[in-house]
Every structure is written in C-alpha cells, then in structure tokens.
Design a protein around this motif. Structure first.
Motif, PDB file in Angstrom:
ATOM      1  N   ASP A  41       0.829  -1.199   0.000  1.00 27.38           N
ATOM      2  CA  ASP A  41       0.000   0.000   0.000  1.00 27.38           C
ATOM      3  C   ASP A  41       0.865   1.250   0.000  1.00 27.38           C
ATOM      4  O   ASP A  41       0.582   2.227  -0.712  1.00 27.38           O
ATOM      5  CB  ASP A  41      -0.927  -0.015   1.221  1.00 27.38           C
ATOM      6  CG  ASP A  41      -1.686   1.286   1.397  1.00 27.38           C
ATOM      7  OD1 ASP A  41      -2.590   1.565   0.584  1.00 27.38           O
ATOM      8  OD2 ASP A  41      -1.363   2.036   2.342  1.00 27.38           O
ATOM      9  N   LEU A  42       1.944   1.224   0.772  1.00 25.31           N
ATOM     10  CA  LEU A  42       2.847   2.374   0.840  1.00 25.31           C
ATOM     11  C   LEU A  42       3.519   2.624  -0.499  1.00 25.31           C
ATOM     12  O   LEU A  42       3.599   3.758  -0.974  1.00 25.31           O
ATOM     13  CB  LEU A  42       3.895   2.156   1.935  1.00 25.31           C
ATOM     14  CG  LEU A  42       4.917   3.283   2.116  1.00 25.31           C
ATOM     15  CD1 LEU A  42       4.237   4.555   2.614  1.00 25.31           C
ATOM     16  CD2 LEU A  42       6.025   2.854   3.071  1.00 25.31           C
ATOM     17  N   TRP A  43       4.012   1.565  -1.132  1.00 25.82           N
ATOM     18  CA  TRP A  43       4.698   1.754  -2.429  1.00 25.82           C
ATOM     19  C   TRP A  43       3.735   2.327  -3.470  1.00 25.82           C
ATOM     20  O   TRP A  43       4.102   3.229  -4.218  1.00 25.82           O
ATOM     21  CB  TRP A  43       5.272   0.441  -2.947  1.00 25.82           C
ATOM     22  CG  TRP A  43       6.106  -0.371  -2.016  1.00 25.82           C
ATOM     23  CD1 TRP A  43       6.191  -1.737  -1.973  1.00 25.82           C
ATOM     24  CD2 TRP A  43       7.020   0.081  -0.995  1.00 25.82           C
ATOM     25  NE1 TRP A  43       7.054  -2.143  -1.000  1.00 25.82           N
ATOM     26  CE2 TRP A  43       7.577  -1.062  -0.378  1.00 25.82           C
ATOM     27  CE3 TRP A  43       7.388   1.340  -0.537  1.00 25.82           C
ATOM     28  CZ2 TRP A  43       8.500  -0.971   0.661  1.00 25.82           C
ATOM     29  CZ3 TRP A  43       8.303   1.428   0.521  1.00 25.82           C
ATOM     30  CH2 TRP A  43       8.849   0.289   1.102  1.00 25.82           C
ATOM     31  N   LEU A  44       2.512   1.815  -3.519  1.00 20.90           N
ATOM     32  CA  LEU A  44       1.558   2.302  -4.516  1.00 20.90           C
ATOM     33  C   LEU A  44       1.212   3.764  -4.284  1.00 20.90           C
ATOM     34  O   LEU A  44       1.090   4.552  -5.232  1.00 20.90           O
ATOM     35  CB  LEU A  44       0.300   1.436  -4.505  1.00 20.90           C
ATOM     36  CG  LEU A  44       0.488  -0.013  -4.987  1.00 20.90           C
ATOM     37  CD1 LEU A  44      -0.809  -0.799  -4.824  1.00 20.90           C
ATOM     38  CD2 LEU A  44       0.964  -0.064  -6.441  1.00 20.90           C
ATOM     39  N   ARG A  45       1.056   4.160  -3.019  1.00 24.02           N
ATOM     40  CA  ARG A  45       0.792   5.570  -2.731  1.00 24.02           C
ATOM     41  C   ARG A  45       2.005   6.440  -3.049  1.00 24.02           C
ATOM     42  O   ARG A  45       1.870   7.596  -3.478  1.00 24.02           O
ATOM     43  CB  ARG A  45       0.381   5.743  -1.267  1.00 24.02           C
ATOM     44  CG  ARG A  45      -1.009   5.194  -0.986  1.00 24.02           C
ATOM     45  CD  ARG A  45      -1.478   5.520   0.427  1.00 24.02           C
ATOM     46  NE  ARG A  45      -0.763   4.767   1.455  1.00 24.02           N
ATOM     47  CZ  ARG A  45      -0.003   5.287   2.385  1.00 24.02           C
ATOM     48  NH1 ARG A  45       0.174   6.616   2.446  1.00 24.02           N
ATOM     49  NH2 ARG A  45       0.589   4.535   3.299  1.00 24.02           N
ATOM     50  N   ALA A  46       3.206   5.882  -2.856  1.00 25.35           N
ATOM     51  CA  ALA A  46       4.416   6.626  -3.188  1.00 25.35           C
ATOM     52  C   ALA A  46       4.513   6.872  -4.691  1.00 25.35           C
ATOM     53  O   ALA A  46       4.908   7.958  -5.132  1.00 25.35           O
ATOM     54  CB  ALA A  46       5.644   5.867  -2.688  1.00 25.35           C
ATOM     55  N   PHE A  47       4.144   5.871  -5.490  1.00 23.95           N
ATOM     56  CA  PHE A  47       4.115   6.078  -6.938  1.00 23.95           C
ATOM     57  C   PHE A  47       3.101   7.156  -7.300  1.00 23.95           C
ATOM     58  O   PHE A  47       3.364   8.027  -8.138  1.00 23.95           O
ATOM     59  CB  PHE A  47       3.780   4.773  -7.666  1.00 23.95           C
ATOM     60  CG  PHE A  47       4.952   3.852  -7.835  1.00 23.95           C
ATOM     61  CD1 PHE A  47       5.980   4.169  -8.710  1.00 23.95           C
ATOM     62  CD2 PHE A  47       5.032   2.666  -7.130  1.00 23.95           C
ATOM     63  CE1 PHE A  47       7.071   3.326  -8.884  1.00 23.95           C
ATOM     64  CE2 PHE A  47       6.109   1.815  -7.289  1.00 23.95           C
ATOM     65  CZ  PHE A  47       7.139   2.141  -8.174  1.00 23.95           C
ATOM     66  N   ASP A  48       1.927   7.115  -6.680  1.00 31.96           N
ATOM     67  CA  ASP A  48       0.909   8.133  -6.938  1.00 31.96           C
ATOM     68  C   ASP A  48       1.453   9.536  -6.651  1.00 31.96           C
ATOM     69  O   ASP A  48       1.107  10.504  -7.337  1.00 31.96           O
ATOM     70  CB  ASP A  48      -0.326   7.904  -6.062  1.00 31.96           C
ATOM     71  CG  ASP A  48      -1.142   6.695  -6.482  1.00 31.96           C
ATOM     72  OD1 ASP A  48      -0.901   6.153  -7.582  1.00 31.96           O
ATOM     73  OD2 ASP A  48      -2.035   6.293  -5.705  1.00 31.96           O
ATOM     74  N   ALA A  49       2.280   9.651  -5.619  1.00 30.57           N
ATOM     75  CA  ALA A  49       2.818  10.945  -5.197  1.00 30.57           C
ATOM     76  C   ALA A  49       4.016  11.378  -6.024  1.00 30.57           C
ATOM     77  O   ALA A  49       4.555  12.470  -5.801  1.00 30.57           O
ATOM     78  CB  ALA A  49       3.202  10.893  -3.714  1.00 30.57           C
ATOM     79  N   GLY A  50       4.447  10.542  -6.965  1.00 35.40           N
ATOM     80  CA  GLY A  50       5.565  10.903  -7.827  1.00 35.40           C
ATOM     81  C   GLY A  50       6.934  10.627  -7.241  1.00 35.40           C
ATOM     82  O   GLY A  50       7.942  11.135  -7.757  1.00 35.40           O
ATOM     83  N   LEU A  51       7.013   9.825  -6.183  1.00 37.43           N
ATOM     84  CA  LEU A  51       8.316   9.492  -5.615  1.00 37.43           C
ATOM     85  C   LEU A  51       9.080   8.577  -6.567  1.00 37.43           C
ATOM     86  O   LEU A  51       8.502   7.828  -7.351  1.00 37.43           O
ATOM     87  CB  LEU A  51       8.167   8.821  -4.250  1.00 37.43           C
ATOM     88  CG  LEU A  51       7.472   9.640  -3.153  1.00 37.43           C
ATOM     89  CD1 LEU A  51       7.609   8.941  -1.809  1.00 37.43           C
ATOM     90  CD2 LEU A  51       8.026  11.055  -3.072  1.00 37.43           C
ATOM     91  N   ARG A  52      10.396   8.645  -6.467  1.00 32.91           N
ATOM     92  CA  ARG A  52      11.269   7.861  -7.350  1.00 32.91           C
ATOM     93  C   ARG A  52      11.898   6.716  -6.562  1.00 32.91           C
ATOM     94  O   ARG A  52      12.310   6.875  -5.417  1.00 32.91           O
ATOM     95  CB  ARG A  52      12.367   8.742  -7.928  1.00 32.91           C
ATOM     96  CG  ARG A  52      11.875   9.923  -8.727  1.00 32.91           C
ATOM     97  CD  ARG A  52      11.419   9.522 -10.106  1.00 32.91           C
ATOM     98  NE  ARG A  52      12.508   8.975 -10.911  1.00 32.91           N
ATOM     99  CZ  ARG A  52      12.369   8.584 -12.174  1.00 32.91           C
ATOM    100  NH1 ARG A  52      11.186   8.671 -12.769  1.00 32.91           N
ATOM    101  NH2 ARG A  52      13.397   8.095 -12.842  1.00 32.91           N
ATOM    102  N   PHE A  53      12.002   5.562  -7.221  1.00 39.77           N
ATOM    103  CA  PHE A  53      12.487   4.336  -6.605  1.00 39.77           C
ATOM    104  C   PHE A  53      13.799   3.894  -7.245  1.00 39.77           C
ATOM    105  O   PHE A  53      14.085   4.203  -8.395  1.00 39.77           O
ATOM    106  CB  PHE A  53      11.466   3.208  -6.782  1.00 39.77           C
ATOM    107  CG  PHE A  53      10.214   3.347  -5.965  1.00 39.77           C
ATOM    108  CD1 PHE A  53       9.964   2.475  -4.904  1.00 39.77           C
ATOM    109  CD2 PHE A  53       9.274   4.330  -6.233  1.00 39.77           C
ATOM    110  CE1 PHE A  53       8.806   2.587  -4.149  1.00 39.77           C
ATOM    111  CE2 PHE A  53       8.113   4.449  -5.482  1.00 39.77           C
ATOM    112  CZ  PHE A  53       7.888   3.579  -4.445  1.00 39.77           C
TER     113      PHE A  53
END
Length: 318
Positions: free
Chosen positions: A169-181
């Motif tokens: 859930d955290l990773w998917l929300r991070a992608f939504d927020a435009g964070l880079r992995f």
C-alpha cells in the motif's frame, strides 16, 4: 542476529529504534539488555497493537533524515546502511531505495519455490522504470531492505492500516505521489523465510488483499474517469480480476485468449477474443492477467506488436 547485524554496521552513526509490540517470548528483556550496552538502541515498549502501529510509533520517534526498515528475524549486510545513505545523499532523485536480497530458509532448510521465484523477480527490478513497470504485479521491493527519506515517508502519512499489506500500500501511494524508486544491485539483506512468518500466516497478505490494493491504485489513476478494461487471460487470474473489477463498478469489455476453445465464447458477459482482435480495442486499459511463468513477457511482446504501449495502454497485474 538482527541486532548484532545492526550493531556491526560500517555506518556507526545511526540509531536503532526497536518497538516491542507486546512480546511474550523474552524479546523485551533482550532489547533492554542490549540497550544498556549500546546507547544507539532505543526501545519502545507498547501493548500489542500490530505492525502498522509499531511502525508508526517508530516513525514518530525517528530523528534522522533517512529511515531504514528491518524485521526482527532478518540480517543486514555490514555495509548496508553506509551504501544506502551514500546513494541517497549522492542522488537526490531517489526517494525510496531498496537492495537486492538473499533468501534463507528456516534453520538452514531450502526456501520454498514460490518465495524463490518472487525474490528472483524482485531482485531483477533495479531502476525506477523497471520497478514502476511491474508495480501492479506484486510488491516490487522487500520491505525490510528499504531505506527512504523521512520527509517523503512522513509526507505520505507513513503506513496505513487497510486490512492488507502495509508495505505494498505504501509503495503504490508513493508512486501516486511521484516518488522515485531504485534498488542497490548488491544483496544487502538476508531475508529469512519461515513457516510462521506473517507473509504466510496473516490474512492481510493473502492474494485477495493484494488484488484489492492494486484495484484501489488503478481506480485512483489509470482507471479514473470510467475507462473500460480488456483482460488478457480468461483463466483463474483473469476471472478473479473480472469479478473484482465488476464488483467495483468497472466495465470489462473483453477477454483476450490464445486457447481456441475459449475464443468466441462469452465470460462474465464479455466476449473472449483472439490476440489479433486486441489491437482494435483502443481506449480501454489492457491488463495482463495470466499467472504462468513467462506469460507476462509474451503478452507484452504481442501487445507491442499490435501497437499497444506498455504503461499507457497495457499494465501487467500478474
């Protein structure tokens, strides 16, 4: 073993925040004894409230600009924290940084085949584009291998209690927020598999819970605005997706199949068509929903041949 691996890090300037979530196995006494020997170890004692509450309590206590995750039964490579901190300090474009992991079975026994396949898959996802491309397949990072910027994590609200996998859930929300992995190529965590671990025993980590998180994220993004869906695969995975999509109010326009016995039939009220027909189903979001090994790559190749762009027209969900 976990505490020893952290005490032996080449990056000495770190704190370990250990949350004792109402343990009854002597863990609290072990932590307190270690904390008396090492002032870098901070122990938070709490009644049993679960993993998400424990993680949030640790996040509130964290003071450093970078937070790294660990599970109590895993072991970090001695150079793990140094490498992750140096990469995050050097490369400001990265917000979430994992590492490859080495899977270890219980008490020296070989790990299960399913977990081996998962680790092999996620270890192959190193840069942001590869991680983003496969983010709807499964959790693309091993949670206890990750270090991330504290401000970015706090900006997401930390972890959420959703009744499902808190890390995914955290990773998917991070992608939504435009964070880079990104992911370091060296295996910097020994990830210990055992029959009693939460991944295997807790219903929050059941396949249906992952499907629910995926569907929520798709509804927030690619499926927003009533976009229809074309499912590649009319087997068990495709059927499960069809039921979930229809239950959430999304229209399944067609299934794409290679099995001649299925082509031309109707499934869940939608036609089952051949691969060549898929190229004419424009505008809908195509979801690759076949679980067999190698199917994802074959579907992507066929979709590209038909002019469907991966990441825009097609997403892999299995």
């Amino acid at each position: 073993a976990c505490l020893a691996s952290l005490a032996g890090q080449t990056l000495s300037d770190h704190d370990v925040i250990a949350v004792d979530d109402g343990s009854r196995d002597g863990g609290a006494a072990t932590l307190d004894a270690r904390a008396r020997e090492d002032p870098r170890l901070v122990v938070l004692h709490a009644p049993p409230r679960g993993l998400v509450a424990a993680l949030q309590a640790a996040l509130v206590r964290a003071r450093a600009p970078i937070v790294a995750r660990m599970d109590a039964d895993d072991v970090s490579h001695p150079d793990r924290l140094r490498q992750q901190v140096e990469r995050l300090e050097r490369d400001r474009s990265v917000d979430v940084l994992g590492s490859r992991v080495r899977l270890a079975g219980p008490a020296g026994e070989p790990p299960g085949e399913g977990m081996k396949a998962y680790v092999e898959w996620q270890n192959a996802l190193v840069d942001h584009d590869a991680i983003a491309r496969d983010r709807f397949v499964e959790s693309p990072l091993v949670h206890p291998s990750v270090a991330m910027r504290t401000r970015a994590l706090a900006g997401l609200g930390g972890w959420r209690e959703t009744g499902g996998p808190e890390d995914y859930d955290l990773w998917l929300r991070a992608f939504d927020a435009g964070l880079r992995f990104a992911k370091l190529e060296e295996a910097l965590l020994e990830w210990r598999d055992s029959p009693g671990r939460l991944t295997r025993t807790d219903p929050r980590y059941a396949p249906q819970r992952f499907l629910e998180r995926k569907l929520e994220a798709l509804a927030r993004g690619p499926l927003a605005g009533g976009r229809g869906v074309v499912l590649w695969g009319a087997g068990p995975v495709g059927k499960a997706w069809s039921r979930a999509l229809r239950g959430a109010g999304h229209a399944v326009e067609a299934f794409v199949e290679v099995d001649p016995a299925r082509i031309g039939t109707t499934l869940h009220g939608a036609p089952v068509v051949a691969v060549e027909e898929a190229g004419r189903l424009r505008g809908a979001l195509h979801l690759a929903a076949v679980g067999q090994r190698g199917a994802r790559e074959r579907i992507r190749a066929e979709a590209a041949r038909l002019g469907l762009e991966d990441g825009r027209d097609l997403l892999a969900v299995a």
